[in-house]
Enzyme design. Structure first.
Site, PDB file in Angstrom:
ATOM      1  N   GLU A   1       0.804  -1.241   0.000  1.00  0.00           N
ATOM      2  CA  GLU A   1       0.000   0.000   0.000  1.00  0.00           C
ATOM      3  C   GLU A   1       0.835   1.288   0.000  1.00  0.00           C
ATOM      4  OE1 GLU A   1      -2.703  -0.409   3.298  1.00  0.00           O
ATOM      5  OE2 GLU A   1      -3.836  -1.986   2.298  1.00  0.00           O
TER       6      GLU A   1
ATOM      7  N   ASN B   1       2.256  -5.233  -3.185  1.00  0.00           N
ATOM      8  CA  ASN B   1       0.839  -5.517  -2.934  1.00  0.00           C
ATOM      9  C   ASN B   1       0.074  -4.219  -2.683  1.00  0.00           C
ATOM     10  OD1 ASN B   1      -1.106  -7.738  -2.327  1.00  0.00           O
ATOM     11  ND2 ASN B   1      -1.162  -6.846  -0.274  1.00  0.00           N
TER      12      ASN B   1
ATOM     13  N   HIS C   1     -10.263  -6.064  -2.753  1.00  0.00           N
ATOM     14  CA  HIS C   1     -11.404  -5.912  -1.837  1.00  0.00           C
ATOM     15  C   HIS C   1     -12.480  -5.157  -2.620  1.00  0.00           C
ATOM     16  CE1 HIS C   1      -9.126  -7.230   1.647  1.00  0.00           C
ATOM     17  NE2 HIS C   1      -8.167  -6.376   1.354  1.00  0.00           N
TER      18      HIS C   1
ATOM     19  N   GLU D   1      -6.143 -10.719  -1.445  1.00  0.00           N
ATOM     20  CA  GLU D   1      -7.014 -10.460  -0.282  1.00  0.00           C
ATOM     21  C   GLU D   1      -8.470 -10.377  -0.727  1.00  0.00           C
ATOM     22  OE1 GLU D   1      -5.635  -7.144   2.090  1.00  0.00           O
ATOM     23  OE2 GLU D   1      -3.534  -7.655   1.770  1.00  0.00           O
TER      24      GLU D   1
ATOM     25  N   ASP E   1     -12.212 -10.239  -1.328  1.00  0.00           N
ATOM     26  CA  ASP E   1     -13.551 -10.332  -0.736  1.00  0.00           C
ATOM     27  C   ASP E   1     -14.470  -9.454  -1.571  1.00  0.00           C
ATOM     28  OD1 ASP E   1     -12.730  -7.817   0.325  1.00  0.00           O
ATOM     29  OD2 ASP E   1     -12.587  -8.614   2.373  1.00  0.00           O
TER      30      ASP E   1
HETATM   31  C1  XIL Z   1      -6.639  -6.145   8.088  1.00  0.00           C
HETATM   32  C2  XIL Z   1      -7.008  -7.313   9.003  1.00  0.00           C
HETATM   33  O1  XIL Z   1      -7.908  -8.152   8.311  1.00  0.00           O
HETATM   34  C3  XIL Z   1      -7.629  -6.790  10.273  1.00  0.00           C
HETATM   35  O2  XIL Z   1      -7.812  -7.856  11.207  1.00  0.00           O
HETATM   36  C4  XIL Z   1      -6.732  -5.726  10.898  1.00  0.00           C
HETATM   37  O3  XIL Z   1      -7.403  -5.164  12.022  1.00  0.00           O
HETATM   38  C5  XIL Z   1      -6.395  -4.628   9.914  1.00  0.00           C
HETATM   39  O4  XIL Z   1      -5.815  -5.210   8.759  1.00  0.00           O
HETATM   40  N1  XIL Z   1      -5.180  -4.543   3.468  1.00  0.00           N
HETATM   41  C6  XIL Z   1      -4.182  -5.359   3.970  1.00  0.00           C
HETATM   42  C7  XIL Z   1      -4.470  -6.231   5.142  1.00  0.00           C
HETATM   43  O5  XIL Z   1      -3.107  -5.430   3.384  1.00  0.00           O
HETATM   44  O6  XIL Z   1      -3.334  -6.407   5.946  1.00  0.00           O
HETATM   45  C8  XIL Z   1      -5.610  -5.698   5.956  1.00  0.00           C
HETATM   46  O7  XIL Z   1      -5.910  -6.643   6.983  1.00  0.00           O
HETATM   47  C9  XIL Z   1      -6.800  -5.405   5.093  1.00  0.00           C
HETATM   48  C10 XIL Z   1      -6.484  -4.370   4.055  1.00  0.00           C
END
Ligand code: XIL
Length: 302
Positions: free
Chosen positions: A127, A169, A206, A235, A237
């Site tokens: 990020e 990422n 996401h 990641e 969802d």
């Molecule tokens: C999130 C986790 O799922 C949570 O449990 C935590 O509180 C915050 O981080 N992008 C990412 C992940 O790269 O590491 C994040 O994970 C979600 C967004």
């Protein structure tokens, strides 16, 4: 095949999930994990605050538990994440300049060395680009150490674990027309041109109303792959429910399968109740562990 992992393996891919290590003792959770998935990412336990709570004092206990759970079941491990502006321990949040640069590189070196040979792919940097128009870097204490902090992190990770795949990422990098996607693309292109060691790009993916699944997603995957890196969906969802959600999951799987260098998909949690999203039902299993229409769509697409 009848599970996500085995079906993905028949396509030469993995199918993974984020795991919260404290849930491994939840029988329903562990049953689905062990049956369905052949790759895991620690949801929080390999982040900087978890592994280095005090400077130069490393706590690997929870992360090692996940690695041994995975290795004893032939699951791969994705490492997440060596350098990030978020979830930094307090001591790092307040650092700057050359002291922060050294502390960051020490973290990368120590952690990548500890897990050498056990982590297939690392999210070396997470990020680092800003949202919105312009394609700028995200302002952060790490960015303020100098624009070359990302390549410095990749070089340190490569030196510590030459065999791990090293990934950049990010989120909101799914839509090929977005400035942020183009900015990451240009960075990866520049790294490949100059020989900075980078092997893969992770798209968090996401998907929700603010950043929906884009119809040009396959173009994004194939465009990054054409630079000579693997792409991984890291990641996943998808906000929603029912047939609409299932169709979007199917599209994501089909897009990955259409790109030879899309090597695997990770969903960010197992049951809807495990999701980091405060509300909503973005995952493949409901709160009782039942397979949702989205699960059936993914399995049949694989
Ligand atoms: C999130 C986790 O799922 C949570 O449990 C935590 O509180 C915050 O981080 N992008 C990412 C992940 O790269 O590491 C994040 O994970 C979600 C967004």
């Amino acid at each position: 095949a009848t599970t996500l992992g085995a079906s993905a393996a028949e396509r030469g891919r993995y199918f993974g999930t984020a795991v919260a290590v404290n849930k491994l003792s939840d029988t329903a959770y562990a049953t689905i994990l062990n049956r369905e998935f052949n790759s895991v990412t620690a949801e929080n336990e390999m982040k900087i605050d978890a592994l280095e709570p005090s400077q130069n004092q490393f706590n690997y206990a929870n992360a090692d538990r996940l690695v041994s759970h995975a290795r004893s079941r032939n699951m791969q491990v994705r490492g997440h994440t060596l350098a990030w502006h978020s979830q930094q321990p307090g001591w790092m949040q307040n650092m700057s300049g050359t002291a922060l640069r050294s502390a960051m590189l020490n973290h990368v070196t120590q952690v990548a060395t500890h897990f050498r040979g056990q982590v297939v792919a690392w999210d070396v940097v997470n990020e680092a680009f800003a949202d919105g128009n312009g394609g700028a870097r995200r302002d952060s204490n790490l960015q303020r150490t100098g624009n070359d902090w990302i390549e410095a992190a990749f070089r340190a990770a490569d030196a510590a674990d030459p065999n791990a795949k090293l990934c950049y990422n990010d989120y909101n990098t799914d839509n090929w027309t977005w400035d942020k996607t183009q900015a990451v693309y240009r960075m990866v292109q520049d790294f490949k041109t100059r020989g900075v060691p980078i092997d893969c790009v992770g798209l968090q993916s996401h998907f929700n109303s603010g950043s929906p699944y884009p119809s040009n997603y396959r173009t994004t995957l194939s465009s990054f792959a054409a630079l000579g890196v693997d792409v991984q969906i890291t990641e996943l969802d998808i906000e929603g429910s029912g047939t609409t959600q299932a169709n979007t999951y199917r599209n994501v799987v089909n897009d990955c399968l259409a790109v030879a260098r899309c090597t695997g998909i990770t969903v960010w949690g197992i049951r809807d109740t495990d999701s980091w999203r405060a509300s909503g039902t973005p995952l493949l299993f409901d709160g009782s562990g039942n397979k949702k229409p989205a699960y059936d769509a993914v399995l049949s697409a694989l």
